[in-house]
Each structure stands twice: as C-alpha cells, then as structure tokens.
Design an enzyme around this catalytic site. Sequence first.
Site, PDB file in Angstrom:
ATOM      1  N   ASP A 163       0.815  -1.220   0.000  1.00 55.45           N
ATOM      2  CA  ASP A 163       0.000   0.000   0.000  1.00 55.45           C
ATOM      3  C   ASP A 163       0.850   1.273   0.000  1.00 55.45           C
ATOM      4  OD1 ASP A 163      -2.357   1.524   0.221  1.00 55.45           O
ATOM      5  OD2 ASP A 163      -2.271   1.525   2.404  1.00 55.45           O
ATOM      6  N   ASN A 410       6.365  -7.522   6.880  1.00 58.66           N
ATOM      7  CA  ASN A 410       5.113  -6.873   7.274  1.00 58.66           C
ATOM      8  C   ASN A 410       3.931  -7.630   6.690  1.00 58.66           C
ATOM      9  OD1 ASN A 410       3.529  -4.448   8.331  1.00 58.66           O
ATOM     10  ND2 ASN A 410       2.860  -4.553   6.193  1.00 58.66           N
ATOM     11  N   GLU A 411       3.061  -8.105   7.572  1.00 53.70           N
ATOM     12  CA  GLU A 411       1.787  -8.718   7.199  1.00 53.70           C
ATOM     13  C   GLU A 411       1.889  -9.782   6.110  1.00 53.70           C
ATOM     14  OE1 GLU A 411      -1.166  -5.701   6.405  1.00 53.70           O
ATOM     15  OE2 GLU A 411      -1.338  -5.237   8.535  1.00 53.70           O
ATOM     16  N   ASN A 464      -0.696  -5.482  13.714  1.00 53.53           N
ATOM     17  CA  ASN A 464      -1.399  -4.388  13.041  1.00 53.53           C
ATOM     18  C   ASN A 464      -2.884  -4.650  13.193  1.00 53.53           C
ATOM     19  OD1 ASN A 464       1.097  -3.563  12.194  1.00 53.53           O
ATOM     20  ND2 ASN A 464       0.803  -4.063  10.031  1.00 53.53           N
ATOM     21  N   TYR A 466      -6.973  -3.073  13.040  1.00 49.18           N
ATOM     22  CA  TYR A 466      -7.830  -2.003  12.528  1.00 49.18           C
ATOM     23  C   TYR A 466      -9.278  -2.175  12.970  1.00 49.18           C
ATOM     24  CZ  TYR A 466      -3.920  -0.258   9.828  1.00 49.18           C
ATOM     25  OH  TYR A 466      -2.707   0.295   9.470  1.00 49.18           O
ATOM     26  N   GLU A 502       0.531  -1.106  14.161  1.00 49.59           N
ATOM     27  CA  GLU A 502      -0.351  -0.268  13.344  1.00 49.59           C
ATOM     28  C   GLU A 502      -1.745  -0.263  13.944  1.00 49.59           C
ATOM     29  OE1 GLU A 502      -0.594  -1.053   9.092  1.00 49.59           O
ATOM     30  OE2 GLU A 502       1.582  -1.338   8.967  1.00 49.59           O
TER      31      GLU A 502
END
Length: 602
Positions: A163, A410-411, A464, A466, A502
């Site tokens: 992203d 990352n992820e 992370n 959300y 995150e």
Amino acid sequence: MLTAIDTPTREVRSLDGLWRFAVDHDNDGVERRLFADTLPGTREVAVPASVNDLFADENVRNHVGYWFYQRTVRVPRGWDGEQILVRFGSATHHAIVWAGDVEVGRHSGGYLPFEVDVTDHVTAGEEFRLTVAVDNRLDKTCIPPGWVTQTPDGRRQQHYLHDFYNYTGLHRSVELVARPRRHVEDVTVTTELDGTVTWDVTAPEGLTVSIAVVDKQTGETVARGEGARGSATIDNPTLWTPGVGGMYDLEITLRDDAAVVDVYLQPFGVRTVRVDGHRLLINDKPFYFTGFGMHEDHETLGKGHSDAHMIQDFELLSWIGANSLRTSHYPYSEQIMDYCDAHGIVVIDETPAVGLNWMMSGGILDSDGGTTYSAENVNDKTQASHAREIRELIARDKNRPSVVIWSIANEPDSVDPEARTYFEPLVELARECDPTRPVGFVNVMMAPHDKCVISDLFDVIMLNRYYGWYFQSGDLASAEALFTEELQGWVDRYGKPIIITEYGADTVAGLHSIYHQPFTEDYQVEYLAMNSRVFDSFDAVIGEQMWNFADFQTKYGFARVDGNKKGAFTRDRRPKAAARYLRDRWLGMDSAAYGRRDPLAD
Ligand code: GCB
C-alpha cells in the site's frame, strides 16, 4: 556494509545534483548501448529524488522498466593508487552501472546501499562517463514482489500488493569514494552495560589492528586495544539512552609495520536490549514504544532523501512525544538511521518484505484467488531475495544502537501452513546474522493467535489491528470489545511482549461531524482514544505505533483518495486533531517517560 566517510586515509565526493536522464520507453536501451554515448534528449533529473513526480508527463510517471541516468565525473588527481568506488545509498529497485563503456556492477533490492569498483576503468585527474540504468520492475522473485502485465494496446502495467506508491529512482546520495587497496572491510561492535566493548574487524591478513574508543561528545580516547578481535572496557561509560543518544567511535587503524595503511571510524553506542517475559528491556529498563509506522514520502521528492524534510519530521516526532519509529516497510536512508542513533530514537528496523499475502491488496482484503506460497507467487526465488535483504539490512545496521528489533516482514500470509516452511530458515538467518537483537515480524489482522502458524518462532509479537476501521467501521463500542478479546488471547497464549505496530483510520483534514463518522477528524480522535483504552488494559502491551505519521502516496484504487489518509499529519506535515490527542497522551504517560526527548535539552 560500511558507510563511506572521510578519514586520514579515505575520501568521499558527493555526486548528488542534476544528472542527464532518459526514459527507456521500449526497454531496449541496454541492447542499444545507451551507456556508450551521451544520453539522447535534454532531460535532467535530480539526485537524490524519485523520478515519478518530477515531470509533467504521464508516460514518464507511469513508465515500467528502465530509466537511464548519466553524468560526467572527474576523479580527484590525488587518488592515484587508491581503490575507487561509486557508492549508491539505494537504487529502486534494480540497477546496472557502467563506467565509460564497461559494465561495472549490478544490484537488486531498492532500499539498501551498494558499491561498484571502478578502479580499473578510471584515471586520477581525468573524467569518466558514469551511467546507471535503474529498473523499477517488480516480479515474483523480488522483495517486495509484484508482476507486470501488458494491456491490449501494448502498455506495461506494474502490479503489487503493498500500500505505497512504487516510487523509483536514485533515492539517496551517490558518492565517489577512495580508500586504500588494503582496508578495513567490515566491523561488528557489541557492548555490555559495564562498558565492555567487543570488536570483530575484517581486514587483510598480515596487517596489525589497533583500536581506540573515542567519546564522540568530548573527542577523548576512553579505551584502547589491539588485534582484529578483542575487547576493552570504558570506565563509567555513557550509556546510549532512548531520548538522549550517546555515541562513541571505534577508531580502527591498520598498519603494515609502522606505516598506517587505513583508518576507519565506526560509530556505536553502549547499550543492551533483551526480552524478559513480556517486557523489552533497553539497558535493563522496561521500554514503552510511542510513535509511528512511517514512510519515506514527500510531495515532489517521492522517496528521495532530503535533510531538511528529515529534520522537520524528527522535530514533529519530538513535539508529539514519539520515542520510536518503525521503518515501515523497507530500510530507510542511512541519514535517517544516523539521526536516530545520534538523538536516541528507538527503531524497529524492517526489511522490504511487504505484500507477501495473496489475501490482501493495498492494505485491504482483496484476494485474487491465488495461494501465497506457491510456484506462481511467493516461491524459492522470492525466499532467496528475502534472505539477501535480511543479510544486507543487518550488515548495514548491525552497529546501530537505535535498532532494537529486526522486523523481517510486514503482514505476510501467516495462516497458510507453508508460511512455517518459508519463515523458519529466515528467522534462523536473522539470528545468525545478529545474535544480539530480538527478531519479530508484523502480524496481519486475519491471522489471530489461534490461526497464525509462525508467531512462536519470534521474540516479540507485533500486531497491526484495525478494529473500528476496516472492521466494525463506525462502531467503536463493538470494536473495543472485540479488540480486547483478541489481545487477551495473545497474552494467554504467548506471554511475550506485544507491540501494536499499526492502528489507524483514514481522515480527511478539515472534515468534522458530531456523529461517529469515519473519515472525520473527530472520528480519528475517538478511534485513537478507544485504542488507547484497550492498550492500557494490558501490561503485556509495551508499545503503540500509530499508522501513519503522515498521509502518503499509494497506487490508484477505489479505497484511496490521492493516497492513504491515516496520517496524524497531512502529507505536508500539518497536524490533524489526532496529533494533539497523541501529544497529550504520550507526553503525559508515565510508562513512556523513558525515552521521551526533552525539548529543553536542545
Ligand atoms: C496495513 C499495512 C499498511 C497499510 C495499512 C492501511 O495493514 O501494513 O501498509 O498502509 O494497513 O492503511 O491499510
């Protein structure tokens, strides 16, 4: 890789500035030997900078393939007999380099330095033509991975799952370097709290090695030693301290009998880092991370380094009470890392292994139906590049006291059982390259504690999350309950330190509402307050890094309006209401007092 510095035996000349520039629209410039003459056209480009936003021409901005850079370089006349190199802070993502008509080196991996040896192709006092072909293409053998397709009318398109915009170019300084042919090739420095400094110098056989430890603050020599491997003790050492810094130089002198052959100065700090139960200890004291996942991203510059922008970002970090950052999602410039060392900013240092997850695209759920770990997607070649990135990152940053955790991805998809086969050797490699620092990876929301198959391999848990944004959007009460429940699961299962790497909500600066309305500044603040309550209810949560420090550019997509808007600051670094919320929280937190920069100290 050692940084290039001026010493009594070494010299560095900057090659930054305007270079000639040509876009290789048909990607046949290597075959057409564009390097063998002055580049066609009159375009110039700035180094360092991304090329994408410099030209008012969409065919340049969207070009997929080679971009040619060229300049004339005069070798200083005093450099006869030296080894002469060209050192690139980075070239994103691949580069071929020519001195005159001769290819002198290639490099892949867009965010780490490399050097090419031009000694045999240049003459002291004379000029040579330096040409670089930078290639921005990402395929499945790359870190990060991507793929290129062709439209029916023949346009190439670059695809990737991460992203942030695929900025390309010479993003960091280029330098002409002279060093003695026999020289210090590498050094590893480790320290203990009692002031013991241990070094391991790589240098040619037959030379003697002398060491002086110099306090950078006072310039005084505080310890001495002999030999390529050894140790010495600093009396009353100044510990490298979060929020403060505190650096020494290891001055290495190579001699052939009495004659000095090479002198190199390696900065380091005296500090320890270790995990103890659910705490991360720096100098044996528990550390609580406040700060951000960042990006190297600015208008016009793209990912190009600029000292002025860097200082502004660090001043804002200090203003807001941030004591740490994560180099999401790739290694940052050496200048940024130097600044963190010098000023005591704690770093989670990340490889460019992002977008290794076929369930996601551009930060959101968007499976194309493929399997992540497979011959067509993330495969052995991807893993080999990933290993190279880990090796090169640790080689560059191993002596930096600011770095306290290696984040090796990352992820990634960590639900697929194949993730274990993929990651096990990489974790081992990171530990081999650096046995002194904890190793982690950043876990994605779709891989909670009962689904993630790799978290047990790591020293810290980095999440992370959300809740209240991608899930339960606009319903913060449900979000709070679900987030709390999930975190309890991690605490019960692992008993390791948890850092929330995150959490964030896209926010349009200036948009307000009296309701819980996503995208408003009010919602971003309420969202952060909800997250803060959840963090504060767990002892094992030892840090919070909000996503993101500032708004940043991404690829086009229906979920992004001129980029990702989760910044506490806008892209031009104006504070949203969230910035003041975080400032109040972080400056007032007792648990984050260790590491907070004291603005009055400056
Ligand atoms: C993530 C990614 C980050 C994205 C972010 C988002 O989980 O790690 O690269 O930008 O989400 O905003 O969606």
